[in-house]
Design a protein around this motif. Structure first.
Motif, PDB file in Angstrom:
ATOM      1  N   GLN A   1       0.825  -1.216   0.000  1.00 14.46           N
ATOM      2  CA  GLN A   1       0.000   0.000   0.000  1.00 14.46           C
ATOM      3  C   GLN A   1       0.860   1.269   0.000  1.00 14.46           C
ATOM      4  OE1 GLN A   1      -2.302  -1.606   3.355  1.00 14.46           O
ATOM      5  NE2 GLN A   1      -4.116  -0.641   2.417  1.00 14.46           N
ATOM      6  N   ILE A   2       1.856   1.268   0.897  1.00 17.58           N
ATOM      7  CA  ILE A   2       2.673   2.482   1.018  1.00 17.58           C
ATOM      8  C   ILE A   2       3.517   2.697  -0.229  1.00 17.58           C
ATOM      9  CG2 ILE A   2       4.522   3.580   2.364  1.00 17.58           C
ATOM     10  CD1 ILE A   2       3.452   1.918   4.797  1.00 17.58           C
ATOM     11  N   THR A   3       4.150   1.626  -0.715  1.00 20.11           N
ATOM     12  CA  THR A   3       5.012   1.816  -1.884  1.00 20.11           C
ATOM     13  C   THR A   3       4.179   2.096  -3.138  1.00 20.11           C
ATOM     14  OG1 THR A   3       5.158  -0.597  -2.190  1.00 20.11           O
ATOM     15  CG2 THR A   3       6.923   0.465  -0.929  1.00 20.11           C
ATOM     16  N   ASN A   4       2.956   1.565  -3.194  1.00 20.36           N
ATOM     17  CA  ASN A   4       2.045   1.928  -4.301  1.00 20.36           C
ATOM     18  C   ASN A   4       1.794   3.422  -4.352  1.00 20.36           C
ATOM     19  OD1 ASN A   4       1.426  -0.361  -5.715  1.00 20.36           O
ATOM     20  ND2 ASN A   4      -0.260  -0.958  -4.350  1.00 20.36           N
ATOM     21  N   ILE A   5       1.533   3.970  -3.173  1.00 18.55           N
ATOM     22  CA  ILE A   5       1.246   5.413  -3.125  1.00 18.55           C
ATOM     23  C   ILE A   5       2.475   6.209  -3.584  1.00 18.55           C
ATOM     24  CG2 ILE A   5       0.797   7.330  -1.515  1.00 18.55           C
ATOM     25  CD1 ILE A   5      -1.039   5.304   0.030  1.00 18.55           C
ATOM     26  N   CYS A   6       3.647   5.780  -3.158  1.00 17.46           N
ATOM     27  CA  CYS A   6       4.863   6.465  -3.614  1.00 17.46           C
ATOM     28  C   CYS A   6       5.002   6.356  -5.131  1.00 17.46           C
ATOM     29  CB  CYS A   6       6.095   5.850  -2.934  1.00 17.46           C
ATOM     30  SG  CYS A   6       6.102   6.066  -1.141  1.00 17.46           S
ATOM     31  N   TYR A   7       4.713   5.169  -5.633  1.00 14.97           N
ATOM     32  CA  TYR A   7       4.807   4.939  -7.077  1.00 14.97           C
ATOM     33  C   TYR A   7       3.832   5.844  -7.818  1.00 14.97           C
ATOM     34  CZ  TYR A   7       4.590   2.369 -11.512  1.00 14.97           C
ATOM     35  OH  TYR A   7       4.599   2.020 -12.835  1.00 14.97           O
ATOM     36  N   LYS A   8       2.601   5.910  -7.303  1.00 14.87           N
ATOM     37  CA  LYS A   8       1.563   6.741  -7.900  1.00 14.87           C
ATOM     38  C   LYS A   8       2.018   8.199  -7.960  1.00 14.87           C
ATOM     39  CE  LYS A   8      -2.466   8.454  -6.171  1.00 14.87           C
ATOM     40  NZ  LYS A   8      -3.559   8.479  -5.194  1.00 14.87           N
ATOM     41  N   HIS A   9       2.787   8.607  -6.942  1.00 14.21           N
ATOM     42  CA  HIS A   9       3.299   9.981  -6.905  1.00 14.21           C
ATOM     43  C   HIS A   9       4.598  10.118  -7.704  1.00 14.21           C
ATOM     44  CE1 HIS A   9       0.758  12.260  -3.968  1.00 14.21           C
ATOM     45  NE2 HIS A   9       0.294  11.025  -3.790  1.00 14.21           N
ATOM     46  N   GLN A  10       4.944   9.057  -8.429  1.00 13.42           N
ATOM     47  CA  GLN A  10       6.145   9.061  -9.273  1.00 13.42           C
ATOM     48  C   GLN A  10       7.429   9.315  -8.494  1.00 13.42           C
ATOM     49  OE1 GLN A  10       5.972  10.363 -13.268  1.00 13.42           O
ATOM     50  NE2 GLN A  10       3.816  10.968 -13.133  1.00 13.42           N
ATOM     51  N   LEU A  11       7.433   8.798  -7.279  1.00 12.19           N
ATOM     52  CA  LEU A  11       8.637   8.925  -6.462  1.00 12.19           C
ATOM     53  C   LEU A  11       9.424   7.622  -6.547  1.00 12.19           C
ATOM     54  CD1 LEU A  11       6.865  10.582  -3.431  1.00 12.19           C
ATOM     55  CD2 LEU A  11       8.428  11.716  -5.039  1.00 12.19           C
ATOM     56  N   ASN A  12      10.718   7.733  -6.670  1.00  9.02           N
ATOM     57  CA  ASN A  12      11.555   6.548  -6.710  1.00  9.02           C
ATOM     58  C   ASN A  12      12.023   6.203  -5.293  1.00  9.02           C
ATOM     59  OD1 ASN A  12      12.743   4.470  -8.209  1.00  9.02           O
ATOM     60  ND2 ASN A  12      14.749   5.444  -8.007  1.00  9.02           N
ATOM     61  N   ILE A  13      11.974   4.916  -4.960  1.00 10.57           N
ATOM     62  CA  ILE A  13      12.447   4.459  -3.650  1.00 10.57           C
ATOM     63  C   ILE A  13      13.900   4.047  -3.793  1.00 10.57           C
ATOM     64  CG2 ILE A  13      12.181   2.693  -1.879  1.00 10.57           C
ATOM     65  CD1 ILE A  13       9.199   2.597  -2.597  1.00 10.57           C
ATOM     66  N   SER A  14      14.797   4.821  -3.204  1.00 12.85           N
ATOM     67  CA  SER A  14      16.210   4.442  -3.328  1.00 12.85           C
ATOM     68  C   SER A  14      16.638   3.482  -2.231  1.00 12.85           C
ATOM     69  CB  SER A  14      17.107   5.680  -3.322  1.00 12.85           C
ATOM     70  OG  SER A  14      16.918   6.405  -2.134  1.00 12.85           O
ATOM     71  N   ARG A  15      15.934   3.495  -1.119  1.00 13.90           N
ATOM     72  CA  ARG A  15      16.196   2.491  -0.078  1.00 13.90           C
ATOM     73  C   ARG A  15      14.974   2.361   0.809  1.00 13.90           C
ATOM     74  NH1 ARG A  15      21.897   2.774   2.626  1.00 13.90           N
ATOM     75  NH2 ARG A  15      22.297   2.980   0.397  1.00 13.90           N
ATOM     76  N   ASN A  16      14.658   1.141   1.166  1.00 10.63           N
ATOM     77  CA  ASN A  16      13.484   0.890   1.992  1.00 10.63           C
ATOM     78  C   ASN A  16      13.831  -0.149   3.036  1.00 10.63           C
ATOM     79  OD1 ASN A  16      10.490   1.414   2.152  1.00 10.63           O
ATOM     80  ND2 ASN A  16      10.511  -0.828   2.149  1.00 10.63           N
ATOM     81  N   THR A  17      13.629   0.179   4.296  1.00 12.56           N
ATOM     82  CA  THR A  17      13.837  -0.815   5.335  1.00 12.56           C
ATOM     83  C   THR A  17      12.620  -0.833   6.218  1.00 12.56           C
ATOM     84  OG1 THR A  17      15.160   0.874   6.442  1.00 12.56           O
ATOM     85  CG2 THR A  17      16.347  -0.979   5.496  1.00 12.56           C
ATOM     86  N   GLU A  18      12.328  -2.018   6.729  1.00 12.04           N
ATOM     87  CA  GLU A  18      11.032  -2.248   7.365  1.00 12.04           C
ATOM     88  C   GLU A  18      11.227  -3.254   8.479  1.00 12.04           C
ATOM     89  OE1 GLU A  18      10.014  -5.500   6.346  1.00 12.04           O
ATOM     90  OE2 GLU A  18       8.272  -5.415   7.653  1.00 12.04           O
ATOM     91  N   TYR A  19      10.440  -3.119   9.509  1.00 11.38           N
ATOM     92  CA  TYR A  19      10.529  -4.076  10.620  1.00 11.38           C
ATOM     93  C   TYR A  19       9.157  -4.218  11.254  1.00 11.38           C
ATOM     94  CZ  TYR A  19      11.658  -5.998  15.197  1.00 11.38           C
ATOM     95  OH  TYR A  19      11.684  -6.776  16.318  1.00 11.38           O
ATOM     96  N   VAL A  20       8.794  -5.445  11.544  1.00 14.38           N
ATOM     97  CA  VAL A  20       7.567  -5.696  12.299  1.00 14.38           C
ATOM     98  C   VAL A  20       7.971  -6.342  13.611  1.00 14.38           C
ATOM     99  CG1 VAL A  20       5.355  -6.882  12.377  1.00 14.38           C
ATOM    100  CG2 VAL A  20       6.229  -6.018  10.199  1.00 14.38           C
ATOM    101  N   ASP A  21       7.586  -5.713  14.691  1.00 18.62           N
ATOM    102  CA  ASP A  21       7.914  -6.301  15.988  1.00 18.62           C
ATOM    103  C   ASP A  21       7.004  -7.504  16.231  1.00 18.62           C
ATOM    104  OD1 ASP A  21       9.356  -5.989  18.632  1.00 18.62           O
ATOM    105  OD2 ASP A  21       7.266  -6.141  19.261  1.00 18.62           O
ATOM    106  N   PRO A  22       7.590  -8.679  16.406  1.00 22.43           N
ATOM    107  CA  PRO A  22       6.749  -9.877  16.498  1.00 22.43           C
ATOM    108  C   PRO A  22       5.957  -9.935  17.801  1.00 22.43           C
ATOM    109  CG  PRO A  22       9.064 -10.452  16.803  1.00 22.43           C
ATOM    110  CD  PRO A  22       9.026  -8.995  16.455  1.00 22.43           C
TER     111      PRO A  22
END
Lengths: 277, 277, 277, 277
Positions: free
Chosen positions: B19-40
């Protein structure tokens, strides 16, 4: 509920993360961890995605292949022990460390066999109920020896070869049989002390730190992609032999850590480098 | 072309990255680095996304807010120097290291002022053309002293307070003015040697390694979320003073590294821990 | 009661420690710490003796000279700040770290002056009230430039020259003016990446650890006796510039630690190595 | 020509080094390495002297005893494998590392037997042809269990007991049987996380570094003299189990290093600290 890892590598383009994670979402797979890297020089995109859910591998890969640009590589791997053959010469410390870690369950390797160009480590392999093949190089040309090695290795169909202080240089022809699948431990902090007797070289140079380098083997001696490097302090009290002894601990730690990264499907090869996600 | 960082924190749910990266894509923004964490344990999702492109902040955030679940926090930050006030007592090493790093451009801080409860470091601040406020605690109650501190700090509107060996315990009332915005360096490897004179304690215990801990300050002394820890070897030759001297190098390195992580918008606070992306 | 350090270096022979410590005892000096090393290859003996008591330097040295074998060197040094001239180019981090450490009393150097082949660091020196000599190399031959450097350095009568990221190669003629008295910080883990642009080289090789080497300068570029080496981990995320930035922290730490050892009279030069007692 | 190590410990007095090394000289023994330490608080003198030559132990010790002050302890030890019994519970990594190091000749231990309060490691001991004694604590009082342990241990006449992740607290009565002769590996960076479940505690505190501590056991749990400490970095990605797994590598490295120091007769116990020469 299963857990698998999706590995993706392709030319970078806008929206790649969104496209790939959308497909995962569509397949009702949960992403428990996602790491991604774009090489700014080559523009190559790498992503490692840990997935949980119910997998239909064929349709998932089909959807991915439609979405990914030309020149992509992707794989969906289950986390299970990697099948390896370990090559050794006379020194026990790296083989021993691997055996103990496999024994106590902390390193997920399935060691199919140990192959040595000396008989010294046969007993150690036997203590862990592993087949040992003694393939001496004596009296053989390099080509003949490698043919003999291949003959014993090939039937095991290993995913990786682990050179655990195997003190022979491999020919490009041999290496080409296992592209990016041979992991070596080099007894120096590469690129310092390339070649023979690195601890003697380190001693003569009077260094204050020694190191070891775990790397994939390619055609150029000591030039393959580096997976892991570790170091240890030394000082003037260390003879070349003392450095070698201190180095053994570093060697085994660096090799075991590199194998751990490979086992967890974290290592991408990118030219003569690695990307570790 | 601009570069900004999107920081997202919310309850985990399937498809969030998409969802989040779709929105960035829709705004024509390039993701140069993405890091993510879910606390289990808590099921909390954290993501740090480096974006490049032409930004319309308002519509981007509007789209995100519609997509994200209740209980989300998100911000879009430009990479620029963070505005800080540095609090000190008498020791120069941490302040000095920060000053040099800001001076040579390797640490993106905008130091608005230095505040000390002793006059010792006024000269050092002056050497770098920084205002110095000497706010002595002598003759004042803790509440009065903190009121005096607030009076000089507040007008600078700092984003963070940096306690660079500020040897005073802050009250919950003071801390509440800067929630998760006070960064302290503690002169021990927490939770070892909580409290006063940690090097004396370390000496008496005969430890072989000492350390330092950079952390956010919360109400419990020495109990805030840890950002960075570093260590150094010691041995029987070290007196308590020698340990303190060796410790100073560790303290300044740990604090500077923690500030670097904060400056790069990598540090999320999660209960009494940090997530560093 | 004074404290001095006796440094002895000579060919090894049986009973040396007894002879030297007997003489100290005869002079009613207490040995608070004694460290000793015999190089097993060369048979050279090194000893560092921390003494407390009332010193008659002349008679003590006279007694030692009678007892020690031919080819001995000995000196009796008071612990005081060493007088140095610091040479720099444009980068502030090593000079800055030294200045702060001298400022806060943790490094016993008496910095007589800073000399730079660019004007960039004049302001930093000025902030600590140090004379700065801008001696540009532009338009000068190497010999002319070194003559100009000598002209400003010599009047200060420094005990050591500190090359704090001085990015010029010195000729043997210049080095011969300060034998074993020039301390350089090299921005790599020698002998890896000898020569120019080591971080670019490290980046291209894909190493996982970078380092820095503090060493005495001799005639061969990057070949002098190593005093201290330090390292830091890097990974695929680091550009060559990122490596250089991470390297700056390692460089300043290695140089400062080497200077600390020199200041404490712990470093003996032994051929192209050091013995650190 | 033999090599022995002279260990001396006594109240400090002027001329001690001279007296001891004179006696060695008189006996025509060469000192290949000598290290010495005087504790400034207690005034206790420690010296480790590596000697080469032809030894007459009785007359050498007689001469030393006449020269040394009251309250001295001295011993002259040959370098040979130390006889140990290893106590374990269920975890294989520390025992495995010791076994491999003894097997490959890098750790000079003579392992007389392995004793476990669970049967899990019997097979591992058997793989190295070692007797294994399974002494369950179940159904026994602590005193009864320790009596049973002593019954199997005592006949081996071990010089040291090695607790290689032996997860039982020993009573003072048991410890008193082996004063300063029991070496334990504690799974935390003491004094942080004393007591049970240190990795769970470390996880809950959100530390960025974990550690392990090898120490002599005395009456106070986790309070004995520290021989060696080692650490490893962790981050928010580590669960308590991940920390425990990372910790296993640190534990085995710290224990093996401590054993190496003991084997080389480098460790003096001084109150609740160690002096390592």
């Amino acid at each position: 509920m299963e857990r698998k890892i999706l590995l993706t590598e392709c030319p970078d383009s806008k929206g790649l993360i969104a496209q790939i994670t959308n497909i995962c979402y569509k397949h009702q797979l949960n992403i428990s961890r996602n790491t991604e890297y774009v090489d700014p020089v080559s523009g190559r995109f790498y992503m490692r995605t840990e997935l949980e859910g119910v997998f239909n591998d064929a349709t998932l890969l089909f959807d991915l292949d439609r979405a990914l640009p030309a020149g992509s590589e992707r794989s969906l791997v289950s986390q299970r022990a990697k099948r390896v053959v370990v090559l050794v010469t006379k020194e026990a410390h790296c083989l021993g460390d691997i055996l103990i870690k496999v024994f106590d369950g902390s390193l997920a390797l399935d060691i199919a066999a140990v192959v040595g160009n000396y008989p010294e480590l046969e007993q150690l392999a036997a203590r862990f109920d592993l087949p040992y093949h003694y393939v001496s190089h004596q009296g053989l040309s390099r080509t003949e020896h490698e043919a003999a090695l291949l003959e014993v290795i090939k039937p095991y169909e290993p995913e990786y070869l682990v050179l655990a202080k195997f003190m022979r240089i491999l020919t490009p022809a041999f290496v080409a049989q296992f592209p990016e699948k041979i992991i070596n431990i080099h007894h120096s902090f590469l690129p310092a002390f390339i070649g023979a007797n690195p601890y003697q070289q380190a001693f003569e140079r009077g260094v204050k730190i020694i190191g070891a380098t775990a790397h994939f083997v390619n055609d150029d001696l000591d030039e393959g992609p580096i997976i892991q490097q570790m170091v240890a302090p030394v000082d003037h009290n260390y003879s070349a032999d003392d450095m070698a002894r201190a180095g053994r601990d570093v060697e085994k730690a660096a090799l075991s850590k590199a194998l751990q990264l490979v086992v967890e499907d974290r290592v991408f090869v990118h030219g003569n480098k690695t990307v570790i996600l």
